[in-house]
Design an enzyme around this catalytic site. Structure first.
Site, PDB file in Angstrom:
ATOM      1  N   ARG A   1     -34.576 -13.298  17.052  1.00 24.89           N
ATOM      2  CA  ARG A   1     -33.926 -12.272  16.247  1.00 24.89           C
ATOM      3  C   ARG A   1     -32.884 -12.962  15.382  1.00 24.89           C
ATOM      4  O   ARG A   1     -32.250 -13.939  15.815  1.00 24.89           O
ATOM      5  CB  ARG A   1     -33.220 -11.231  17.134  1.00 24.89           C
ATOM      6  CG  ARG A   1     -34.159 -10.242  17.810  1.00 24.89           C
ATOM      7  CD  ARG A   1     -34.781  -9.289  16.810  1.00 24.89           C
ATOM      8  NE  ARG A   1     -35.598  -8.240  17.419  1.00 24.89           N
ATOM      9  CZ  ARG A   1     -36.907  -8.339  17.657  1.00 24.89           C
ATOM     10  NH1 ARG A   1     -37.563  -9.444  17.357  1.00 24.89           N
ATOM     11  NH2 ARG A   1     -37.567  -7.321  18.182  1.00 24.89           N
TER      12      ARG A   1
ATOM     13  N   GLU B   1     -32.447  -7.214   7.921  1.00 25.24           N
ATOM     14  CA  GLU B   1     -33.852  -7.157   7.491  1.00 25.24           C
ATOM     15  C   GLU B   1     -34.157  -5.821   6.832  1.00 25.24           C
ATOM     16  O   GLU B   1     -33.798  -4.790   7.405  1.00 25.24           O
ATOM     17  CB  GLU B   1     -34.770  -7.374   8.693  1.00 25.24           C
ATOM     18  CG  GLU B   1     -34.605  -8.759   9.285  1.00 25.24           C
ATOM     19  CD  GLU B   1     -35.553  -9.065  10.446  1.00 25.24           C
ATOM     20  OE1 GLU B   1     -36.348  -8.190  10.830  1.00 25.24           O
ATOM     21  OE2 GLU B   1     -35.503 -10.187  10.950  1.00 25.24           O
TER      22      GLU B   1
ATOM     23  N   HIS C   1     -40.454 -11.421   9.125  1.00 24.76           N
ATOM     24  CA  HIS C   1     -40.594 -10.925  10.512  1.00 24.76           C
ATOM     25  C   HIS C   1     -42.055 -10.506  10.795  1.00 24.76           C
ATOM     26  O   HIS C   1     -42.354  -9.336  10.989  1.00 24.76           O
ATOM     27  CB  HIS C   1     -39.640  -9.737  10.746  1.00 24.76           C
ATOM     28  CG  HIS C   1     -39.374  -9.500  12.211  1.00 24.76           C
ATOM     29  ND1 HIS C   1     -38.196  -8.974  12.680  1.00 24.76           N
ATOM     30  CD2 HIS C   1     -40.134  -9.709  13.308  1.00 24.76           C
ATOM     31  CE1 HIS C   1     -38.245  -8.856  13.994  1.00 24.76           C
ATOM     32  NE2 HIS C   1     -39.427  -9.305  14.401  1.00 24.76           N
TER      33      HIS C   1
HETATM   34  C1  DGY Z   1     -41.230  -7.632  18.660  1.00 24.43           C
HETATM   35  O1  DGY Z   1     -42.201  -7.115  19.208  1.00 24.43           O
HETATM   36  O2  DGY Z   1     -40.103  -7.632  19.170  1.00 24.43           O
HETATM   37  C2  DGY Z   1     -41.458  -8.209  17.304  1.00 24.43           C
HETATM   38  O3  DGY Z   1     -40.459  -9.097  16.961  1.00 24.43           O
HETATM   39  C3  DGY Z   1     -41.549  -7.104  16.278  1.00 24.43           C
HETATM   40  O4  DGY Z   1     -40.279  -6.539  16.133  1.00 24.43           O
END
Ligand code: DGY
Length: 323
Positions: free
Chosen positions: A237, A266, A285
């Site tokens: 993240r 984001e 992402h």
């Molecule tokens: C997750 O599944 O956490 C991916 O990063 C998509 O947000």
């Protein structure tokens, strides 16, 4: 009357069609709906929410008095205030497992693309600048048989280690909350402290979930500890990295390059200085974003929702709601 559900961003159409048989569904597919009257009305009546990355704050919960379950279409759940949800006896679920291999493919692909400078060289070919043979300053660096340090050896970290070990003969170091014996046995991964991992790795891949403890786990000090020749990859993240520190590490040569799939904000603002740098490869992402995987995640999230709203225990329940 059918229970009402609010579908928010990136739920597969086939799954929505199935849900419509048993529920009254209102679908929103954009961030812009926040603050919208239709959205507020749907929220007010919703028994369940299913979707991606909607920030479930106290304010939002105050506006959703009937809510019984929130189902993330993601493994990450940093958008959920689990304590608050439990206090209000609202179930929360995620979609672990089904995205491990797909996300590992994407993150390993990002590592390769960064090391071999694939987007930059693709641009050279497509813009007609391939006039002479590649110059040494445009060479990439080897991936095979190098040392990969994985911070966060959970299921996705392990799937990355598998690719690195079997496919690329890499030496694997890892740092994790607890030792991962399976990864040690299967991929000859060696547990080590974060400092040591940063100092010794040629590639550092961040795969931890976003928690209070991991916010800016990679900052100026950590980038300085890395080899100048090393590449940093963020598949976790954005908030786990101090973006400003990453920018300076890249321009000052503390590290060689970076590949990032995630940003602090984001979508990232167009004027994010990181976007100006040659030695960073960026993605919007996309870890789990394949047709197959997104469908499987939507399906699992819907299973959680259906089970929860029918009075059962959802397979991927994240919180205790009885106490
Ligand atoms: C997750 O599944 O956490 C991916 O990063 C998509 O947000």
């Amino acid at each position: 009357m059918k229970p009402k559900i609010l579908v928010y961003m990136r739920v597969d159409d086939r799954v929505i069609n199935e849900l419509e048989k048993d529920f009254q569904v209102t679908t929103f597919s954009n961030h812009e709906y926040l603050g919208d009257k239709t959205f507020e009305q749907a929220l007010k009546e919703a028994d369940g929410i299913i979707g991606l990355a909607l920030n479930i704050t106290k304010e939002l919960l105050d506006a959703a008095p009937n809510l019984k379950i929130v189902c993330n279409v993601s493994v990450g759940y940093d958008n959920l205030d689990l304590k608050e949800l439990s206090k209000r006896k609202i179930m929360a679920t995620n979609t672990p497992g089904v995205l491990n291999e797909t996300t590992a493919d994407a993150i390993f692909g990002l590592l390769l693309a960064t090391a071999r400078r694939i987007p930059e060289l693709d641009h050279i070919v497509k813009t007609g600048q391939w006039n002479i043979s590649l110059q040494p300053e445009q060479y990439g660096i080897d991936v095979h048989h190098k040392t990969l340090g994985i911070i966060g050896m959970g299921s996705i970290g392990s799937a990355i280690a598998q690719r690195a070990h079997y496919g690329f003969g890499m030496n694997i170091l890892y740092h994790n909350r607890s030792q991962n014996k399976e990864a040690e046995e299967k991929y000859q991964a060696t547990y080590c402290e974060l400092d040591k991992l940063l100092e010794q790795s040629d590639f550092v891949c961040l795969m931890v979930p976003a928690t209070k403890e991991t916010v800016k786990i990679m900052g100026a000090e950590q980038f300085k500890q890395m080899k100048n020749s090393a590449i940093f990859i963020n598949g976790s993240r954005g908030k786990n990295v101090d973006e400003e520190a990453l920018y300076y590490a890249l321009i000052n040569g503390d590290i060689h390059a970076a590949g990032i799939d995630v940003f602090t904000e984001e979508p990232t603002p167009k004027d994010n200085p990181l976007l100006q740098l040659r030695n960073i490869v960026t993605l919007p992402h996309i870890g789990s974003s394949t047709t197959e995987c997104e469908y499987n995640m939507s399906k699992l999230a819907a299973e959680n929702l259906v089970k929860g709203l029918r009075g059962g225990k959802p397979p991927c329940l994240l919180n205790e709601i009885d106490s």
